[in-house]
Scaffold this motif. Structure first.
Motif, PDB file in Angstrom:
ATOM      1  N   ARG A 194     -48.988  -0.919 -20.747  1.00  0.00           N
ATOM      2  CA  ARG A 194     -50.289  -0.786 -20.847  1.00  0.00           C
ATOM      3  C   ARG A 194     -50.816  -0.064 -22.162  1.00  0.00           C
ATOM      4  O   ARG A 194     -51.752  -0.211 -22.910  1.00  0.00           O
ATOM      5  CB  ARG A 194     -51.144  -0.046 -19.711  1.00  0.00           C
ATOM      6  CG  ARG A 194     -50.862  -1.030 -18.331  1.00  0.00           C
ATOM      7  CD  ARG A 194     -51.872  -2.534 -18.485  1.00  0.00           C
ATOM      8  NE  ARG A 194     -51.202  -3.432 -17.068  1.00  0.00           N
ATOM      9  CZ  ARG A 194     -51.627  -3.433 -16.207  1.00  0.00           C
ATOM     10  NH1 ARG A 194     -52.601  -2.375 -15.712  1.00  0.00           N
ATOM     11  NH2 ARG A 194     -51.331  -4.311 -15.348  1.00  0.00           N
ATOM     12  N   ASP A 195     -49.860   1.007 -22.425  1.00  0.00           N
ATOM     13  CA  ASP A 195     -50.028   2.027 -23.389  1.00  0.00           C
ATOM     14  C   ASP A 195     -49.958   1.298 -24.820  1.00  0.00           C
ATOM     15  O   ASP A 195     -50.595   1.336 -25.693  1.00  0.00           O
ATOM     16  CB  ASP A 195     -49.016   3.261 -23.353  1.00  0.00           C
ATOM     17  CG  ASP A 195     -49.304   4.401 -24.414  1.00  0.00           C
ATOM     18  OD1 ASP A 195     -50.336   4.672 -24.857  1.00  0.00           O
ATOM     19  OD2 ASP A 195     -48.331   4.868 -25.257  1.00  0.00           O
ATOM     20  N   GLN A 198     -52.586  -1.332 -25.453  1.00  0.00           N
ATOM     21  CA  GLN A 198     -53.932  -0.499 -25.780  1.00  0.00           C
ATOM     22  C   GLN A 198     -54.037   0.046 -27.251  1.00  0.00           C
ATOM     23  O   GLN A 198     -54.675  -0.369 -28.194  1.00  0.00           O
ATOM     24  CB  GLN A 198     -54.352   0.731 -24.846  1.00  0.00           C
ATOM     25  CG  GLN A 198     -55.550   1.252 -24.997  1.00  0.00           C
ATOM     26  CD  GLN A 198     -56.792   0.380 -25.080  1.00  0.00           C
ATOM     27  OE1 GLN A 198     -57.021  -0.404 -23.983  1.00  0.00           O
ATOM     28  NE2 GLN A 198     -57.637   0.288 -26.076  1.00  0.00           N
ATOM     29  N   LYS A 199     -52.768   0.642 -27.629  1.00  0.00           N
ATOM     30  CA  LYS A 199     -52.695   0.917 -29.058  1.00  0.00           C
ATOM     31  C   LYS A 199     -52.436  -0.154 -30.001  1.00  0.00           C
ATOM     32  O   LYS A 199     -53.052   0.032 -30.963  1.00  0.00           O
ATOM     33  CB  LYS A 199     -51.356   1.789 -29.147  1.00  0.00           C
ATOM     34  CG  LYS A 199     -51.631   3.198 -28.402  1.00  0.00           C
ATOM     35  CD  LYS A 199     -50.645   3.989 -28.249  1.00  0.00           C
ATOM     36  CE  LYS A 199     -50.605   5.341 -27.545  1.00  0.00           C
ATOM     37  NZ  LYS A 199     -49.602   6.285 -27.332  1.00  0.00           N
ATOM     38  N   ASP A 226     -56.104  -1.057 -30.159  1.00  0.00           N
ATOM     39  CA  ASP A 226     -56.976   0.017 -31.218  1.00  0.00           C
ATOM     40  C   ASP A 226     -56.396  -0.193 -32.678  1.00  0.00           C
ATOM     41  O   ASP A 226     -57.374   0.167 -33.538  1.00  0.00           O
ATOM     42  CB  ASP A 226     -56.324   1.270 -30.653  1.00  0.00           C
ATOM     43  CG  ASP A 226     -56.872   1.842 -29.160  1.00  0.00           C
ATOM     44  OD1 ASP A 226     -57.886   1.084 -29.078  1.00  0.00           O
ATOM     45  OD2 ASP A 226     -56.447   2.597 -28.669  1.00  0.00           O
ATOM     46  N   GLY A 234     -50.315  -6.832 -20.583  1.00  0.00           N
ATOM     47  CA  GLY A 234     -49.730  -5.512 -20.580  1.00  0.00           C
ATOM     48  C   GLY A 234     -48.551  -5.242 -19.346  1.00  0.00           C
ATOM     49  O   GLY A 234     -48.676  -4.020 -18.882  1.00  0.00           O
TER      50      GLY A 234
END
Length: 408
Positions: free
Chosen positions: A310-311, A314-315, A318, A328
């Motif tokens: 998930r990190d 998300q990155k 972004d 994810g």
């Protein structure tokens, strides 16, 4: 008519170029001996980082798996020497299969020497000339090959479009004896999943069977890694045939089938890919079983994998990167506008010690080149930051190069 060696080589070269070779002038990023890269880790400021291996739970080098493999070789040798039906059976085979069946909550499990062969062989066994097989258009190639090889009718439905699947069922179910629906649990090129609750209700309503390939979802989806059924809170026994692999979360190699115990017993005597293939080697069985035991006792590895995935997703978002339909969970692709751009970014990553080969033409539509990033519980936040930054910088460099070339 006999084909000359020179004409065959010319044919192979043309086909190779069509598959993407023409995009790469200074060698290509495939068949790279990654142990060699690992040995040269010091040549990069931040070391070597693999984003290309589906060691989802970080167990390939775990002391439990490596110790078990070594002990099995010492005790039983390097192979089993025969098909399990006629002399290749070992106590460890049944022990692994029974433990896996218990873990997954199904009646039985049967292991097969090759994950790819498992799908091909099972579909061929289940589907006859008066049957229909319906396959998600982005299902794994092993499913496609198995489905195309049947004597019955083969149709695809639009990716994860259950309305399209229901249309096919509504229009054609009455024409066939049996209907087999085939799809992936977690799609290995896109990192997305299907709506399993609706799919289960649909196959029941139309009296169809479901083959669910959980190769990438066992050890990944669900709170404890039991796959797509756990993810959605569904009874795994509603799925007629689930296909798993030992080469991903279970850090070994080979495939397996999870099904009703009577079905599994029937397949022991009738599944060609099992009956006519050698049994899994001692070290393979031992390492896979050890990985399963680690997963049982350390479910936090699944939580860590999910957090890392998930990190990364998300990155990437972004940074404005295109991750398609990925949710994810272990597999996160980054899509590019052209194959050239995709290859350029992959090479730029390799120059920084990050191995993540491009996927162009083979395995994905020609207009959707990508780099697949396989996330592991062993990865760190720093690893994710390093990769995303490297992709951003490579894309900026590619854009600048394209603009310069256009100006010239």
């Amino acid at each position: 008519m006999k084909t000359s060696n020179s004409s065959f080589l010319a044919f192979a070269e043309r086909r190779f170029r069509l598959s993407g070779r023409a995009l790469i002038e200074n060698g290509h990023p495939y068949f790279v001996p990654t142990d060699g890269l690992e040995a040269q880790s010091d040549m990069w400021p931040h070391g070597y980082l693999s984003m290309s291996h589906y060691d989802y739970l970080g167990l390939m080098h775990h002391p439990a798996t490596t110790t078990a493999a070594k002990a099995a070789i010492d005790a039983q040798g390097t192979g089993v020497g025969a098909s399990r039906l006629v002399g290749g059976e070992r106590l460890a085979h049944r022990a692994l299969e029974e433990d896996m069946a218990d873990f997954l909550g199904v009646g039985g499990v049967l292991s097969v020497i090759s994950g790819y062969l498992t799908n091909v062989s099972v579909i061929g066994l289940l589907v006859g000339p008066r049957d229909l097989v319906l396959v998600d258009e982005l299902a794994h190639n092993s499913i496609m090959v198995g489905a195309r090889g049947v004597k019955g009718r083969f149709e695809t439905y639009a990716h994860n479009d259950l309305d399209d699947l229901e249309r096919l069922l509504r229009e054609h179910r009455a024409e066939y004896n049996r209907v087999l629906i085939c799809t992936d649990g977690l799609f290995s090129m896109d990192g997305d999943i299907t709506d399993l609750p609706r799919l289960l209700d649909m196959k029941d309503a139309y009296d169809a069977w479901l083959l669910l390939d959980e190769a990438h979802s066992y050890g990944v989806l669900g709170a404890t890694g039991r796959g797509l059924c756990e993810h959605f809170g569904e009874d795994p026994n509603r799925v007629e045939i689930a296909i798993g692999t030992l080469s991903k979360s279970f850090a070994s190699s080979g495939g397996f089938i999870a099904a009703n115990s009577d079905v599994i017993e029937w397949m022991r005597f009738c599944l060609p890919g099992f009956v006519y293939s050698v049994g899994l080697g001692p070290s393979t069985v031992a390492s896979a079983h050890a990985a399963l035991q680690v997963l049982r006792t350390e479910p936090e590895r699944v939580a860590k994998l999910r957090a890392n995935s998930r990190d990364f997703l998300q990155k990437a978002a972004d940074a404005g990167l295109n991750t398609g339909t990925a949710i994810g969970e272990a597999v996160v692709p980054i899509l590019f506008e052209t194959p050239d751009e995709c290859v350029f970014v992959a090479e730029a990553l390799m120059q920084q010690g990050i191995y993540a080969p491009p996927v162009v033409h083979v395995g994905v539509p020609k207009d959707m080149p990508r780099i697949r990033f396989f996330i592991s519980a062993a990865h760190s936040t720093a690893d994710t930051d390093r990769v995303i930054k490297a992709v951003e910088e490579a894309l900026q460099a590619a854009t600048a190069l394209r603009q310069r070339m256009s100006a010239e």
